[in-house]
Structures are given as structure tokens and as C-alpha cells.
Design an enzyme around this catalytic site. Structure first.
Site, PDB file in Angstrom:
ATOM      1  N   LYS A 126      65.983  77.211  78.011  1.00  0.00           N
ATOM      2  CA  LYS A 126      65.403  75.842  78.636  1.00  0.00           C
ATOM      3  C   LYS A 126      65.862  74.650  77.507  1.00  0.00           C
ATOM      4  O   LYS A 126      65.832  75.153  76.246  1.00  0.00           O
ATOM      5  CB  LYS A 126      63.754  75.787  78.463  1.00  0.00           C
ATOM      6  CG  LYS A 126      63.316  74.924  79.369  1.00  0.00           C
ATOM      7  CD  LYS A 126      63.253  75.233  80.877  1.00  0.00           C
ATOM      8  CE  LYS A 126      62.635  74.217  81.687  1.00  0.00           C
ATOM      9  NZ  LYS A 126      62.326  74.782  83.259  1.00  0.00           N
ATOM     10  N   ASP A 166      64.734  69.679  85.538  1.00  0.00           N
ATOM     11  CA  ASP A 166      63.150  69.830  85.281  1.00  0.00           C
ATOM     12  C   ASP A 166      62.327  68.494  85.410  1.00  0.00           C
ATOM     13  O   ASP A 166      63.117  67.669  86.207  1.00  0.00           O
ATOM     14  CB  ASP A 166      62.837  70.775  84.050  1.00  0.00           C
ATOM     15  CG  ASP A 166      61.501  71.343  83.944  1.00  0.00           C
ATOM     16  OD1 ASP A 166      61.629  72.588  84.651  1.00  0.00           O
ATOM     17  OD2 ASP A 166      60.487  70.713  83.400  1.00  0.00           O
TER      18      ASP A 166
HETATM   19  P1  NDP Z   1      59.612  65.913  88.608  1.00  0.00           P
HETATM   20  O1  NDP Z   1      59.904  65.085  87.217  1.00  0.00           O
HETATM   21  O2  NDP Z   1      60.449  65.828  89.727  1.00  0.00           O
HETATM   22  O3  NDP Z   1      58.187  65.693  89.183  1.00  0.00           O
HETATM   23  C1  NDP Z   1      56.985  65.904  88.111  1.00  0.00           C
HETATM   24  C2  NDP Z   1      55.676  65.602  88.846  1.00  0.00           C
HETATM   25  O4  NDP Z   1      54.515  65.810  88.045  1.00  0.00           O
HETATM   26  C3  NDP Z   1      55.459  64.056  88.843  1.00  0.00           C
HETATM   27  O5  NDP Z   1      54.670  63.558  89.980  1.00  0.00           O
HETATM   28  C4  NDP Z   1      54.726  63.778  87.668  1.00  0.00           C
HETATM   29  O6  NDP Z   1      53.842  62.201  87.628  1.00  0.00           O
HETATM   30  C5  NDP Z   1      53.674  64.758  87.419  1.00  0.00           C
HETATM   31  N1  NDP Z   1      53.673  65.091  86.107  1.00  0.00           N
HETATM   32  C6  NDP Z   1      54.689  65.107  84.920  1.00  0.00           C
HETATM   33  N2  NDP Z   1      54.124  65.334  83.680  1.00  0.00           N
HETATM   34  C7  NDP Z   1      52.795  65.204  83.896  1.00  0.00           C
HETATM   35  C8  NDP Z   1      51.680  65.060  82.999  1.00  0.00           C
HETATM   36  N3  NDP Z   1      51.903  65.337  81.789  1.00  0.00           N
HETATM   37  N4  NDP Z   1      50.572  64.735  83.534  1.00  0.00           N
HETATM   38  C9  NDP Z   1      50.307  64.560  84.835  1.00  0.00           C
HETATM   39  N5  NDP Z   1      51.481  64.617  85.617  1.00  0.00           N
HETATM   40  C10 NDP Z   1      52.530  64.992  85.369  1.00  0.00           C
HETATM   41  O7  NDP Z   1      59.394  67.301  88.239  1.00  0.00           O
HETATM   42  P2  NDP Z   1      59.661  68.681  88.913  1.00  0.00           P
HETATM   43  O8  NDP Z   1      58.858  68.402  90.322  1.00  0.00           O
HETATM   44  O9  NDP Z   1      61.134  69.217  89.009  1.00  0.00           O
HETATM   45  O10 NDP Z   1      58.696  69.753  88.042  1.00  0.00           O
HETATM   46  C11 NDP Z   1      57.374  69.970  88.267  1.00  0.00           C
HETATM   47  C12 NDP Z   1      56.982  71.134  87.699  1.00  0.00           C
HETATM   48  O11 NDP Z   1      57.709  72.265  88.578  1.00  0.00           O
HETATM   49  C13 NDP Z   1      57.119  71.387  86.186  1.00  0.00           C
HETATM   50  O12 NDP Z   1      56.350  72.194  85.708  1.00  0.00           O
HETATM   51  C14 NDP Z   1      58.617  72.245  86.122  1.00  0.00           C
HETATM   52  O13 NDP Z   1      58.601  72.836  85.244  1.00  0.00           O
HETATM   53  C15 NDP Z   1      58.454  73.099  87.448  1.00  0.00           C
HETATM   54  N6  NDP Z   1      59.713  73.706  88.018  1.00  0.00           N
HETATM   55  C16 NDP Z   1      60.455  72.807  88.381  1.00  0.00           C
HETATM   56  C17 NDP Z   1      61.691  73.236  89.206  1.00  0.00           C
HETATM   57  C18 NDP Z   1      62.711  72.325  89.576  1.00  0.00           C
HETATM   58  O14 NDP Z   1      63.700  73.288  90.311  1.00  0.00           O
HETATM   59  N7  NDP Z   1      62.692  71.206  89.566  1.00  0.00           N
HETATM   60  C19 NDP Z   1      61.863  74.876  89.235  1.00  0.00           C
HETATM   61  C20 NDP Z   1      60.644  75.525  88.744  1.00  0.00           C
HETATM   62  C21 NDP Z   1      59.532  74.888  88.270  1.00  0.00           C
HETATM   63  P3  NDP Z   1      54.402  61.067  86.861  1.00  0.00           P
HETATM   64  O15 NDP Z   1      55.816  60.665  87.785  1.00  0.00           O
HETATM   65  O16 NDP Z   1      53.641  60.360  86.872  1.00  0.00           O
HETATM   66  O17 NDP Z   1      55.000  61.222  85.424  1.00  0.00           O
HETATM   67  O1  2IT Z   2      61.379  76.079  85.676  1.00  0.00           O
HETATM   68  C1  2IT Z   2      62.583  76.264  86.442  1.00  0.00           C
HETATM   69  O2  2IT Z   2      62.673  77.464  86.738  1.00  0.00           O
HETATM   70  C2  2IT Z   2      63.580  75.097  86.715  1.00  0.00           C
HETATM   71  N1  2IT Z   2      63.237  73.947  86.180  1.00  0.00           N
HETATM   72  C3  2IT Z   2      64.898  75.339  87.248  1.00  0.00           C
HETATM   73  C4  2IT Z   2      65.953  76.113  86.431  1.00  0.00           C
HETATM   74  C5  2IT Z   2      67.379  76.015  87.252  1.00  0.00           C
HETATM   75  O3  2IT Z   2      68.360  76.367  86.174  1.00  0.00           O
HETATM   76  O4  2IT Z   2      67.361  75.847  88.343  1.00  0.00           O
END
Ligand code: NDP
Ligand code: 2IT
Length: 444
Positions: A126, A166
Site C-alpha cells: 500500500k 484508493d
Molecule cells: P474515494 O476517494 O473514491 O471516496 C472516498 C469516500 O469516502 C468519499 O465520499 C469521501 O468523502 C469519504 N471519506 C474519505 N475519507 C473520509 C474521512 N476521513 N471521513 C469521512 N469520510 C471520508 O475512495 P474509494 O471509494 O476508492 O475508497 C473508499 C474505501 O474503500 C477506502 O477505505 C478504501 O481503502 C476502500 N477500498 C477501495 C478500493 C478501490 O478499488 N477503490 C478497493 C478496496 C477498498 P470526501 O469526498 O468528503 O472526502
Molecule cells: O484496498 C484495496 O484493495 C484497493 N484500494 C485496491 C487495490 C488494487 O490494487 O486494486
């Protein structure tokens, strides 16, 4: 003291102030206790757990860049290359002001087991930066990404380390990072995933984490004789994971009534209109409160509190520790019966315990959000083969991977007399493969 307790105590001592990392290790070691106790002598001798909790390598670097006013800014950059026992390091990059070593170590640690569960050959890593993309111009984001990659490219490679997105890293950032990697190295290769479709990306990668979450949720619900159809669902966040979780849940007949961002949440009694959310978040990069300007019956509430909205199913899809014990109690009071983590570690340890002890179904992030990284691995495969699968092909593979993950979690929980405990099931199943590979490869 048991071996797991001993190792946990050492982790606390050797990683002071790293609360998130300690939390992630504590959850994993707790649920592995039975497995480890059964092999204690062998594992102790080879310091298996001590090696598992220590990253193979952490790279940390300076990222200088010039903002639109001509002012030089400096951010911190990191990559935690945690474990390469089963494949090249794989895991996202997070750009958020809260990013620090503890958060990236917790995410890298979780990623080891998650990636193992996918059944694909990817190790755990990561990275990211404390850079905040919010409010920055495209030019600023580009210059930042170029500076990040100028240093980071030394440690990457399609068989070495393959990052993806992420929080705060989506298609735009991956594009800028990829362009700079290619420019510096002169190599057109699958060194990042989540790429655009015109330059090596995979269909369905954008949707994969959210879709995969709902596929796994569906498996669990069917196993327990429930279905998503007509259930009221609350999804926190409104980013990549949240949006496509809402899309798939709605396709399967669920009704999502609330979504949020870091400022507050919207409640729509008629069911969230996802086109409006996509326009706000994916096109205009706006705030979730703008939803009520387009949808008159919806209401906006500033601040946290989304978990007080009554629902049958809760899908935390924003960030770590966003669902606390108090929230879990509220969910129970409102008769919520299932929680599945789209985000990484969104539920605090005491909230997870409460949920499990109170008869609610619970799917941990390392199983439930594994569809994203699994589809990243499918993108790597397509890049290596120099061909592209259709959306149907990728979606079908993703669906099968999520079904297999459910079987693995269910089977592991049953083998250790912990039936229905998918936290234990996911940790044990993920751990078994990594440990086999580590043992086979000797002391490295
Ligand atoms: P994005 O940046 O696309 O979206 C994040 C969302 O969460 C936004 O709505 C954001 O609001 C909110 N958010 C972020 N930080 C905070 C905080 N500290 N407090 C409150 N709200 C918060 O990210 P993703 O959708 O990609 O990721 C979301 C989660 O999923 C994370 O935990 C990530 O690690 C996990 N994840 C993502 C994957 C992926 O493929 N993208 C794969 C597996 C897990 P705002 O815009 O206001 O900051
Ligand atoms: O938390 C996660 O698994 C991710 N943000 C996706 C990682 C990836 O390599 O697609």
C-alpha cells in the site's frame, strides 16, 4: 502468554503511536489464535508471526511540486511493500491529508490476506501521500502525480510492485502517474491498474469493488436464507466503492436510502438517484449536499450520523473507524441485520464485537472489498496477454471470485468451530495460503 499475545505485545512496543496498524494486527492475530496455537512450536521456531507483521520494506520520500501560484509545496510519499510471498506487491495508493505510516501499514497488512483470498498471485502493499487532491486544479494534481512518480518509479515494475487507486486516487491520478512512468522508463507495461480503457485498463475495474461487495453480500444473505430484494440499505461515502455498491444493490432490488461524504449525509426516502450522485461526484467533483438541490424530497444532515438512518443492511464504504460502537448499537436498535465492509477496517474493534455478539451478520473488508484488487489482477493478466476481455467476461470472473471467497471464509470458519464468523474465516483462509508460501520459500 500465547505466541499471538507475545507477538502483539512486541508490535505495540516496536510500533509506538501507530494505532491503526496495531488495531489491524490485533484483529488478525486474535482470530488466528486457534490456528497458531495448533502449530505453535513450528511457527515460533521460524519466527513466522514476527516476519508476517514486519513489512519487507518501507520506502518514504519527498514530493516537491509547484502550485498554480508558483509556490513550491512539499508532501510526504510512501510505499509499504509488506509481503511478496504469493506474488508482486499489489495494493492501492491513497492521497488524503490524514495519510501517515501507520495508516499505510494497516492497509498494507490487510492487503496481504485480502489478496490471498482472491486466489490470484498477488502480494500485499500500500502507498500514498498526505497530499489533498480536494480543491486542487487538474494542473496541480498532474504536477504532484508527476513528482510522486519521478521518485516512485524506481521501485515499481509489472513483476515487482503494481499499485492502483484508493481514497483520492481515481482515473485522473492513475493516468498522470502512468504517463510519467512511461516517460521516465520508456516502457509501456502493466505497472499500474485502474488505467483508462484506451491505454490498457480493464472493463469493470471501476465498478469492481462495489459490485464485488454486493456479490459477496448476496452470497452470505442467500446462505442465511435472506435476499437483497426490497431491503433498505444505507451506504456511507459517495466515492468509487460507494457508488458502484449502490448501483449493484439497486440492480438486485435493494433500496438505498442514504449516502454521505466527509461533510454530511443525504437521506432520500424514495431511494437514492444514482445518476444525480454520479454527476455530483464523478463529473463535477462536488459535495453530497448538492443532491438536495436536484431531488426535492431528500434531506441533508451535516456531520456524522448516517448510521442513525434506519436500515436492514449497512454498507460502510468511506474510511477506517467510521462505524463506532455507538453506531453499531443504533443499527441494532433499528433492526439492521447485516453489515458488510466496502471500506478497509471501517468498523472499530468494539463495534465489530458488538455486531457479532448481537446476532447480526458481518462481512469484513478484506473479504468484502476484495473484488477491486481481484479485478486489478485480472487487468494485469490482460496486460500480460496483450488482449482485452469483454465486460461480461470480467464481470463473470469477478462474480465467481466473490462466490469462491464466500466458500473459503465459510469453510475456514467451520473447520475451526467458528461457523458464521467471517472475520475469523477470512483471516484464517487468507493466512493459510501466505504461510504455506512463506514456509516453502525459507527464511527470507
Ligand atoms: P474515494 O476517494 O473514491 O471516496 C472516498 C469516500 O469516502 C468519499 O465520499 C469521501 O468523502 C469519504 N471519506 C474519505 N475519507 C473520509 C474521512 N476521513 N471521513 C469521512 N469520510 C471520508 O475512495 P474509494 O471509494 O476508492 O475508497 C473508499 C474505501 O474503500 C477506502 O477505505 C478504501 O481503502 C476502500 N477500498 C477501495 C478500493 C478501490 O478499488 N477503490 C478497493 C478496496 C477498498 P470526501 O469526498 O468528503 O472526502
Ligand atoms: O484496498 C484495496 O484493495 C484497493 N484500494 C485496491 C487495490 C488494487 O490494487 O486494486
Amino acid at each position: 502468554m500465547s505466541y499471538t499475545e507475545e507477538v502483539y505485545a512486541k508490535v505495540v512496543e516496536k510500533n509506538p503511536g501507530e494505532a491503526e496498524f496495531q488495531q489491524a494486527v490485533s484483529e488478525v492475530l486474535d482470530s488466528l489464535k486457534t490456528v497458531i496455537d495448533a502449530n505453535e512450536t513450528e511457527y515460533r521456531k521460524m519466527a513466522l508471526l514476527e516476519r508476517l507483521v514486519e513489512p519487507e520494506r518501507i520506502i518514504s520520500f519527498r514530493i516537491p511540486w509547484v502550485d498554480d501560484q508558483g509556490q513550491v509545496q512539499v508532501n510526504k510519499g510512501y510505499r509499504v511493500q509488506f509481503n511478496s510471498a504469493i506474488g508482486p506487491y499489489k495494493g492501492g495508493l491513497r492521497f488524503h491529508p490524514s495519510v501517515n505510516q501507520s495508516i499505510l501499514k494497516f492497509l498494507g497488512f490487510e492487503q496481504i490476506f485480502k489478496n490471498s483470498l482472491t486466489g490470484l498471485p498477488i502480494g500485499g502493499g500500500k502507498g500514498g501521500s498526505d497530499f489533498d487532491p480536494k480543491g486542487k486544479s487538474d494542473g496541480e494534481v498532474m504536477r504532484f502525480c508527476q513528482s510522486f512518480m519521478t521518485e516512485f518509479c524506481k521501485y515499481l515494475g509489472p513483476n515487482q510492485d503494481v499499485p492502483a487507486g484508493d481514497i483520492g486516487v481515481g482515473g485522473r491520478e492513475i493516468g498522470y502517474l502512468y504517463g510519467q512512468y512511461k516517460r521516465i522508463t520508456g516502457r509501456y507495461e502493466g505497472v499500474l491498474t485502474g488505467k483508462g480503457l484506451t491505454y490498457g485498463g480493464s472493463l469493470i475495474r471501476t465498478q469492481a469493488t462495489g459490485y464485488g461487495l454486493v456479490y459477496l453480500l448476496n452470497e452470505m444473505l442467500e446462505h442465511h436464507k435472506y435476499s437483497i430484494k426490497d431491503k433498505t440499505i444505507v451506504v456511507s461515502g459517495s466515492g468509487n466503492v460507494a457508488i458502484y455498491a449502490v448501483e449493484k444493490a439497486s440492480q438486485l432490488g435493494g433500496k438505498v436510502v442514504a449516502m454521505s461524504d466527509s461533510n454530511g449525509y443525504v437521506y432520500d426516502p424514495n431511494g437514492i438517484n444514482l445518476d444525480v450522485v454520479k454527476d455530483i461526484k464523478e463529473v463535477r467533483r462536488g459535495r453530497i449536499k448538492e443532491y438536495v438541490e436536484k431531488v426535492p424530497q431528500a434531506t441533508y444532515t451535516e456531520g456524522k450520523g448516517i448510521w442513525s438512518v434506519p436500515c436492514d443492511i449497512a454498507l460502510p464504504c468511506a474510511t477506517q473507524n467510521e462505524l463506532t460502537l455507538e453506531d453499531a448499537k443504533k443499527l441494532k436498535e433499528n433492526k439492521c441485520f447485516a453489515v458488510a465492509e466496502g471500506a478497509n477496517m471501517p468498523t472499530t474493534l468494539d463495534a465489530t464485537e458488538f455486531i457479532q455478539e448481537n446476532g447480526m451478520l458481518f462481512l469484513p473488508g478484506k473479504a468484502a472489498n476484495a473484488g477491486g484488487v481481484a479485478t486489478s489482477a485480472l487487468e494485469m493478466t490482460q496486460n500480460s496477454m496483450r488482449l482485452s476481455w469483454t465486460a461480461e467476461e470480467v464481470d463473470q470472473k469477478l462474480h465467481q471470485i466473490m462466490k469462491d471467497i464466500f466458500v473459503k471464509c465459510e469453510d475456514a470458519s467451520r473447520r475451526y468451530g467458528l461457523e458464521g464468523n467471517y472475520v475469523a474465516g477470512a483471516n484464517i483462509a487468507g493466512f493459510e495460503k501466505v504461510v504455506d508460501a512463506m514456509k516453502a520459500q525459507g527464511i527470507v
